[in-house]
Motif scaffolding. Sequence first.
Motif, mmCIF file in Angstrom:
data_model
loop_
_atom_site.group_PDB
_atom_site.id
_atom_site.type_symbol
_atom_site.label_atom_id
_atom_site.label_comp_id
_atom_site.label_asym_id
_atom_site.label_seq_id
_atom_site.Cartn_x
_atom_site.Cartn_y
_atom_site.Cartn_z
ATOM 1 N N GLY A 16 -12.895 -28.671 69.508
ATOM 2 C CA GLY A 16 -13.818 -28.711 70.634
ATOM 3 C C GLY A 16 -14.652 -29.972 70.574
ATOM 4 N N ILE A 17 -15.953 -29.820 70.387
ATOM 5 C CA ILE A 17 -16.847 -30.963 70.220
ATOM 6 C C ILE A 17 -17.395 -30.931 68.801
ATOM 7 C CG2 ILE A 17 -18.949 -32.100 71.035
ATOM 8 C CD1 ILE A 17 -18.442 -30.920 73.754
ATOM 9 N N PRO A 18 -16.982 -31.858 67.942
ATOM 10 C CA PRO A 18 -17.374 -31.831 66.531
ATOM 11 C C PRO A 18 -18.883 -31.795 66.339
ATOM 12 C CG PRO A 18 -15.717 -33.519 66.931
ATOM 13 C CD PRO A 18 -16.150 -33.024 68.268
ATOM 14 N N GLY A 19 -19.327 -30.864 65.499
ATOM 15 C CA GLY A 19 -20.743 -30.747 65.188
ATOM 16 C C GLY A 19 -21.539 -29.925 66.177
ATOM 17 N N LEU A 20 -20.912 -29.585 67.300
ATOM 18 C CA LEU A 20 -21.620 -28.814 68.330
ATOM 19 C C LEU A 20 -20.872 -27.515 68.660
ATOM 20 C CD1 LEU A 20 -22.638 -31.721 70.740
ATOM 21 C CD2 LEU A 20 -24.127 -30.476 69.163
ATOM 22 N N ALA A 23 -22.659 -24.705 70.276
ATOM 23 C CA ALA A 23 -23.069 -24.856 71.680
ATOM 24 C C ALA A 23 -21.881 -24.843 72.637
ATOM 25 C CB ALA A 23 -23.853 -26.157 71.852
ATOM 26 N N HIS A 24 -20.697 -24.468 72.133
ATOM 27 C CA HIS A 24 -19.508 -24.475 72.986
ATOM 28 C C HIS A 24 -19.678 -23.613 74.235
ATOM 29 C CE1 HIS A 24 -16.197 -26.015 70.024
ATOM 30 N NE2 HIS A 24 -17.024 -26.960 70.438
ATOM 31 N N ILE A 25 -20.354 -22.494 74.093
ATOM 32 C CA ILE A 25 -20.512 -21.592 75.230
ATOM 33 C C ILE A 25 -21.298 -22.260 76.361
ATOM 34 C CG2 ILE A 25 -22.625 -20.534 74.348
ATOM 35 C CD1 ILE A 25 -19.776 -18.759 76.273
ATOM 36 N N TRP A 26 -22.234 -23.153 76.013
ATOM 37 C CA TRP A 26 -23.003 -23.862 77.035
ATOM 38 C C TRP A 26 -22.162 -24.963 77.676
ATOM 39 C CZ3 TRP A 26 -26.913 -21.187 78.479
ATOM 40 C CH2 TRP A 26 -27.596 -20.388 77.556
ATOM 41 N N ILE A 31 -17.683 -27.132 82.275
ATOM 42 C CA ILE A 31 -16.225 -27.290 82.230
ATOM 43 C C ILE A 31 -15.553 -26.303 83.189
ATOM 44 C CG2 ILE A 31 -14.182 -26.927 80.771
ATOM 45 C CD1 ILE A 31 -15.794 -28.163 78.470
ATOM 46 N N CYS A 32 -15.977 -25.043 83.150
ATOM 47 C CA CYS A 32 -15.418 -24.041 84.064
ATOM 48 C C CYS A 32 -15.710 -24.409 85.517
ATOM 49 C CB CYS A 32 -15.994 -22.658 83.761
ATOM 50 S SG CYS A 32 -15.398 -21.925 82.226
ATOM 51 N N LEU A 33 -16.906 -24.925 85.771
ATOM 52 C CA LEU A 33 -17.283 -25.323 87.130
ATOM 53 C C LEU A 33 -16.394 -26.468 87.612
ATOM 54 C CD1 LEU A 33 -19.250 -24.878 89.473
ATOM 55 C CD2 LEU A 33 -20.770 -26.554 88.394
ATOM 56 N N THR A 80 -6.144 -23.616 76.907
ATOM 57 C CA THR A 80 -6.720 -23.970 75.603
ATOM 58 C C THR A 80 -8.173 -24.393 75.724
ATOM 59 O OG1 THR A 80 -5.785 -26.199 75.833
ATOM 60 C CG2 THR A 80 -4.523 -24.612 74.550
ATOM 61 N N MET A 81 -8.522 -25.087 76.793
ATOM 62 C CA MET A 81 -9.918 -25.510 76.969
ATOM 63 C C MET A 81 -10.839 -24.301 77.069
ATOM 64 S SD MET A 81 -10.313 -28.977 77.262
ATOM 65 C CE MET A 81 -11.421 -29.509 78.545
ATOM 66 N N LEU A 82 -10.437 -23.299 77.840
ATOM 67 C CA LEU A 82 -11.272 -22.111 77.995
ATOM 68 C C LEU A 82 -11.332 -21.302 76.697
ATOM 69 C CD1 LEU A 82 -10.502 -20.801 81.594
ATOM 70 C CD2 LEU A 82 -12.306 -22.335 80.812
ATOM 71 N N ARG A 83 -10.204 -21.192 75.990
ATOM 72 C CA ARG A 83 -10.199 -20.458 74.714
ATOM 73 C C ARG A 83 -11.138 -21.099 73.705
ATOM 74 N NH1 ARG A 83 -5.736 -20.712 71.889
ATOM 75 N NH2 ARG A 83 -6.064 -18.789 70.715
ATOM 76 N N ILE A 84 -11.156 -22.423 73.680
ATOM 77 C CA ILE A 84 -11.999 -23.131 72.711
ATOM 78 C C ILE A 84 -13.476 -22.988 73.058
ATOM 79 C CG2 ILE A 84 -12.656 -25.435 71.898
ATOM 80 C CD1 ILE A 84 -9.663 -26.161 72.043
ATOM 81 N N PHE A 85 -13.829 -23.274 74.315
ATOM 82 C CA PHE A 85 -15.245 -23.348 74.676
ATOM 83 C C PHE A 85 -15.859 -21.986 75.000
ATOM 84 C CE2 PHE A 85 -13.867 -27.721 75.318
ATOM 85 C CZ PHE A 85 -14.874 -28.407 74.678
ATOM 86 N N LEU A 86 -15.035 -21.018 75.369
ATOM 87 C CA LEU A 86 -15.569 -19.684 75.637
ATOM 88 C C LEU A 86 -15.538 -18.785 74.406
ATOM 89 C CD1 LEU A 86 -14.189 -18.782 79.194
ATOM 90 C CD2 LEU A 86 -16.568 -19.182 78.553
#
Length: 312
Positions: A16-20, A23-26, A31-33, A80-86
């Motif tokens: 996802g975003i390294p170190g964050l 905060a993936h859910i935020w 991203i979903c929008l 994959t983007m949604l699985r990672i960030f959600l």
Amino acid sequence: MSVLNNSKVKLFLLIGIPGLEHAHIWFSIPICLMYLLAIMGNCTILFIIKTEPSLHEPMYYFLAMLAVSDMGLSLSSLPTMLRIFLFNAMGISPNACFAQEFFIHGFTVMESSVLLIMSLDCFLAIHNPLRYSSILTSNRVAKMGLILAIRSILLVIPFPFTLRRLKYCQKNLLSHSYCLHQDTMKLACSDNKTNVIYGFFVALCTMLDLALIVLSYVLILKTILSIASLAERLKALNTCVSHICAVLTFYVPVITLAAMHRFAKHKSPLVVILIADMFLLVPPLMNPIVYCVKTRQIWEKILGKLLNVCGR
């Protein structure tokens, strides 16, 4: 780096975003929008072009092809983007990874090809407007679309098969939120020379598209400069603004990402991830907006549909 004790990797790990990670859910909210707006925008363009007989012209057929390739790019990376960030679910099986990179690269090649023929469309419309309709008939446009689809499939279909023949022993951490050929092949512990050579060949094909687009704009500029009236020059140039925006939003991230993978030895993982995500999120989002704003016929038809719905 993630290491498996088995002789064969069972899962690849996306990032996802390294170190964050906390905060993936935020991050998932914008991203979903963006995915939602991109899919809605491209579906709107396809619907308007299909239902309005006045838009059954080559220019709009090419725009429909661009919308299809944009939707393909969005839907290929969406799972994959949604699985990672959600859900912070990073794992993906090798076969699923190979399938995803096939669709992502396939729609990338298709979008590059569509942008090329759209530049040809701009050139013909400006250079030879009287013969435009006779040269680009509906039958020829349909054949061009079929050829583009076949070209895209044939160019990238070797990717999953050449990746499957490689052995993956220990390394399983990818550097993106989705699978790319150049990223996956680096994890192999067997000889990947064939993948490197063929991947370079496909990249050259994409760069050839860009070179031909640049050549077409040199010819377009030459034609525009030969027009006596300044107002007519600006009018002719204005017809290409939407396409120029589409070319820039597509090729700038592609070239930057490819250059970082090939040449950057000490690249920032965060920068690579942001550019890679921008490559799949920005063009599908921006193309419908730019073409709706700059193309009066499409904007009027969309506004007319909305007024009809509100008036009922």
